[in-house]
Design a protein around this motif. Sequence first.
Motif, PDB file in Angstrom:
ATOM      1  N   PRO A  71       0.805  -1.239   0.000  1.00 37.87           N
ATOM      2  CA  PRO A  71       0.000   0.000   0.000  1.00 37.87           C
ATOM      3  C   PRO A  71       0.837   1.287   0.000  1.00 37.87           C
ATOM      4  CG  PRO A  71      -0.108  -1.066   2.151  1.00 37.87           C
ATOM      5  CD  PRO A  71       0.691  -1.984   1.267  1.00 37.87           C
ATOM      6  N   LYS A  72       2.134   1.149   0.176  1.00 37.09           N
ATOM      7  CA  LYS A  72       2.989   2.341   0.302  1.00 37.09           C
ATOM      8  C   LYS A  72       2.805   3.295  -0.894  1.00 37.09           C
ATOM      9  CE  LYS A  72       7.491   3.799   1.771  1.00 37.09           C
ATOM     10  NZ  LYS A  72       8.901   3.544   1.906  1.00 37.09           N
ATOM     11  N   ASN A 106     -10.043   6.931 -12.521  1.00 43.40           N
ATOM     12  CA  ASN A 106      -8.570   7.013 -12.481  1.00 43.40           C
ATOM     13  C   ASN A 106      -8.032   7.606 -11.169  1.00 43.40           C
ATOM     14  OD1 ASN A 106      -6.117   6.572 -13.748  1.00 43.40           O
ATOM     15  ND2 ASN A 106      -6.032   8.654 -14.581  1.00 43.40           N
ATOM     16  N   THR A 107      -8.503   7.104 -10.050  1.00 42.33           N
ATOM     17  CA  THR A 107      -8.224   7.727  -8.760  1.00 42.33           C
ATOM     18  C   THR A 107      -7.473   6.819  -7.780  1.00 42.33           C
ATOM     19  OG1 THR A 107     -10.190   9.094  -8.993  1.00 42.33           O
ATOM     20  CG2 THR A 107      -9.347   8.800  -6.738  1.00 42.33           C
ATOM     21  N   TYR A 108      -7.890   5.558  -7.672  1.00 40.79           N
ATOM     22  CA  TYR A 108      -7.323   4.663  -6.648  1.00 40.79           C
ATOM     23  C   TYR A 108      -6.336   3.674  -7.271  1.00 40.79           C
ATOM     24  CZ  TYR A 108     -11.033   6.553  -3.767  1.00 40.79           C
ATOM     25  OH  TYR A 108     -11.849   7.409  -3.086  1.00 40.79           O
ATOM     26  N   ASP A 109      -5.306   3.333  -6.477  1.00 39.51           N
ATOM     27  CA  ASP A 109      -4.323   2.349  -6.927  1.00 39.51           C
ATOM     28  C   ASP A 109      -4.697   0.942  -6.470  1.00 39.51           C
ATOM     29  OD1 ASP A 109      -2.471   4.453  -7.903  1.00 39.51           O
ATOM     30  OD2 ASP A 109      -2.484   4.976  -5.759  1.00 39.51           O
ATOM     31  N   ILE A 110      -5.374   0.871  -5.341  1.00 41.58           N
ATOM     32  CA  ILE A 110      -5.807  -0.421  -4.802  1.00 41.58           C
ATOM     33  C   ILE A 110      -7.269  -0.309  -4.374  1.00 41.58           C
ATOM     34  CG2 ILE A 110      -5.424  -2.195  -3.036  1.00 41.58           C
ATOM     35  CD1 ILE A 110      -2.571  -1.155  -2.676  1.00 41.58           C
ATOM     36  N   ARG A 120      -7.214   1.469   8.061  1.00 39.83           N
ATOM     37  CA  ARG A 120      -6.143   1.817   9.011  1.00 39.83           C
ATOM     38  C   ARG A 120      -4.870   1.028   8.717  1.00 39.83           C
ATOM     39  NH1 ARG A 120     -10.716   1.910  12.116  1.00 39.83           N
ATOM     40  NH2 ARG A 120     -10.348  -0.123  13.078  1.00 39.83           N
ATOM     41  N   TRP A 121      -5.019  -0.261   8.389  1.00 39.62           N
ATOM     42  CA  TRP A 121      -3.844  -1.071   8.028  1.00 39.62           C
ATOM     43  C   TRP A 121      -3.102  -0.437   6.843  1.00 39.62           C
ATOM     44  CZ3 TRP A 121      -3.013  -3.371   3.273  1.00 39.62           C
ATOM     45  CH2 TRP A 121      -1.875  -4.177   3.186  1.00 39.62           C
ATOM     46  N   SER A 122      -3.849   0.033   5.851  1.00 41.83           N
ATOM     47  CA  SER A 122      -3.186   0.609   4.666  1.00 41.83           C
ATOM     48  C   SER A 122      -2.397   1.859   5.046  1.00 41.83           C
ATOM     49  CB  SER A 122      -4.197   0.909   3.552  1.00 41.83           C
ATOM     50  OG  SER A 122      -4.829   2.171   3.753  1.00 41.83           O
ATOM     51  N   ARG A 123      -2.946   2.654   5.951  1.00 36.95           N
ATOM     52  CA  ARG A 123      -2.241   3.867   6.407  1.00 36.95           C
ATOM     53  C   ARG A 123      -0.999   3.508   7.213  1.00 36.95           C
ATOM     54  NH1 ARG A 123      -1.492   8.439   5.294  1.00 36.95           N
ATOM     55  NH2 ARG A 123      -1.841   9.369   7.357  1.00 36.95           N
ATOM     56  N   GLU A 124      -1.137   2.493   8.090  1.00 36.52           N
ATOM     57  CA  GLU A 124       0.032   2.048   8.878  1.00 36.52           C
ATOM     58  C   GLU A 124       1.135   1.526   7.967  1.00 36.52           C
ATOM     59  OE1 GLU A 124      -1.889  -0.842  11.360  1.00 36.52           O
ATOM     60  OE2 GLU A 124      -3.048   0.750  12.351  1.00 36.52           O
ATOM     61  N   ASN A 125       0.754   1.112   6.769  1.00 36.53           N
ATOM     62  CA  ASN A 125       1.728   0.570   5.835  1.00 36.53           C
ATOM     63  C   ASN A 125       1.998   1.531   4.681  1.00 36.53           C
ATOM     64  OD1 ASN A 125       2.517  -2.388   6.647  1.00 36.53           O
ATOM     65  ND2 ASN A 125       0.355  -2.080   7.187  1.00 36.53           N
ATOM     66  N   GLY A 126       1.721   2.795   4.899  1.00 35.68           N
ATOM     67  CA  GLY A 126       2.236   3.815   3.983  1.00 35.68           C
ATOM     68  C   GLY A 126       1.307   4.321   2.899  1.00 35.68           C
ATOM     69  N   SER A 127      -0.004   3.956   2.946  1.00 31.64           N
ATOM     70  CA  SER A 127      -0.871   4.536   1.915  1.00 31.64           C
ATOM     71  C   SER A 127      -0.952   6.050   2.119  1.00 31.64           C
ATOM     72  CB  SER A 127      -2.268   3.910   1.945  1.00 31.64           C
ATOM     73  OG  SER A 127      -3.009   4.361   3.056  1.00 31.64           O
ATOM     74  N   VAL A 128      -1.073   6.771   1.024  1.00 28.36           N
ATOM     75  CA  VAL A 128      -1.178   8.235   1.079  1.00 28.36           C
ATOM     76  C   VAL A 128      -2.529   8.638   1.675  1.00 28.36           C
ATOM     77  CG1 VAL A 128      -1.255  10.327  -0.335  1.00 28.36           C
ATOM     78  CG2 VAL A 128       0.348   8.477  -0.911  1.00 28.36           C
TER      79      VAL A 128
END
Lengths: 239, 239
Positions: free
Chosen positions: A41-42, A105-109, A58-66
């Motif tokens: 998710p970084k 065209n907004t989200y990567d995951i 929250r997991w995605s944020r803890e692992n670096g999602s913007v």
Amino acid sequence: MAQNIYDSENFFKNYIQLPRQVKGLAGTPEWSALKSLLPDPKGTQFLDLGCGFGWVCRWSRENGSVAAHGVDVSEKMLCKARSFPTDSAITYTRADLETFELPPNTYDIAFSSLSFHYLKNLPSLIQQIYKTLTPGGALVFSVEHPVYTAPQDPKVVPGSEYQTIWSLASYLDEGPRISNWLADGVVKQHRTISTYATILLEAGFALAALEEWGPTQEQIKASPHTAFSFLLLKAVKAK
Amino acid sequence: MAQNIYDSENFFKNYIQLPRQVKGLAGTPEWSALKSLLPDPKGTQFLDLGCGFGWVCRWSRENGSVAAHGVDVSEKMLCKARSFPTDSAITYTRADLETFELPPNTYDIAFSSLSFHYLKNLPSLIQQIYKTLTPGGALVFSVEHPVYTAPQDPKVVPGSEYQTIWSLASYLDEGPRISNWLADGVVKQHRTISTYATILLEAGFALAALEEWGPTQEQIKASPHTAFSFLLLKAVKAK
């Protein structure tokens, strides 16, 4: 719109006692399989459809999602999600996934855990997800294994001490199934594995993984609620 | 090597009485679904793995394939295949599909009907097929639906007048299953749908179609042998 069983008092009061709600991802036995399908998710924009209490946002944020965006039809679920410590890069929207419009065209995951089997019009949502993903983006989701949604009469027929026997006569007959899981009258949409794969392919995705996850004997012993098999799918939008 | 049940007298004498052997493709209820997955054979080099009596090799030639090559482990099957009017562009090889070596970059279409569930080492064959296909080439195959190969004890438990009930406790436990279909002791390899998809993806293929075919009520009435569901897969090698 799809049934919003989560806001029924009866269902919710039982639901929040499940290990996956009390303990979050640590109480979600299929999480390690799902996580291994998820891209890192970084640096990504992360979308969770049917986000519930927001564990995966929250997991995605803890692992670096913007940024992470959770969508759920249930007010009670989002209320609980918002009760966690504030993170301004996580946003929640209450919306019906059957009619929700996603920006192109907004989200990567894009992610979804055990929500899509409640939706009648899944193909239209999958098309929306395809459009909202950036090139090279991935959709990872889980649904109840179709073997479990197949029976018209969802009683488990006891076979012997060691097994249960399912009626699969209606496996190829897709459509609504009513079960009494945690509350009476929960409506799920039965689809075959083939239909899940075909919806993804027809939307333009390449299929990257199709897993049939089942709990270990230890997981079943630890929590009888885990004695269930899930279908996990990963689909990728071409770069 | 895989069991060669087809050369057992007992099995063969029953097998050749099945509608799909007597009538060929007209007696094969899933053929129209398989045909719609097959690319146009016109101008192609066509490969049929587990070709039996050669019905599909002949079909490919009638529809313009340049050449067709059938491979089968059974001498009796190939003997029957060779009894049809000679076509020098159809060649047959007797070989065990578990160990057979295919020439690289040779065939445009690889096909297999209801053979792969007999093979222990399917991943190695799929890798061979990937190499033998030309860029853009396709593999189309059918296997027994894993729901039917799942039971360790393959008795059908009568449910009611209208349904049969299967034990799926062992669905996720892959490996050999012994059934007494047409003859005693037929060994099939049970794999989940997930494993079939994963073997293809790991070999480098893109999944183009995954169908769970079931017979119509009319087809079941016409022939009780058709009351079976098959998994049909199409995989494509990138251009």
